[in-house]
Design a protein around this motif. Structure first.
Motif: not given
Length: 66
Positions: A41, A43, A45, A47-50
């Motif tokens: 994954e 991550r 910080t 912004f978001g997690v893919f």
């Protein structure tokens, strides 16, 4: 905003040439893609997690039977 918009905005805000901004954007997306393909994954910080996820298929609607 699409990828071309990102390149344009990055070039304007950083003073990079559009070619260098394109390389930077492509590089970031390539790194994210490679990491996801490896099962990790990503991550970022603030912004978001893919993450790659699996979900059940949907019901087909409007498919003509021949």
């Amino acid at each position: 905003m699409n990828k071309n918009d990102l390149v344009h905005q990055l070039a304007e805000r950083t003073g990079l040439s559009k070619m260098d901004a394109q390389k930077a954007v492509d590089g970031v997306f390539d790194l994210i893609t490679d990491s996801l393909k490896a099962g990790n994954e990503v991550r970022v910080t603030g912004f978001g997690v893919f993450v790659v996820s699996t979900r059940a298929g949907g019901k087909e609607i409007g498919r003509a039977h021949v």
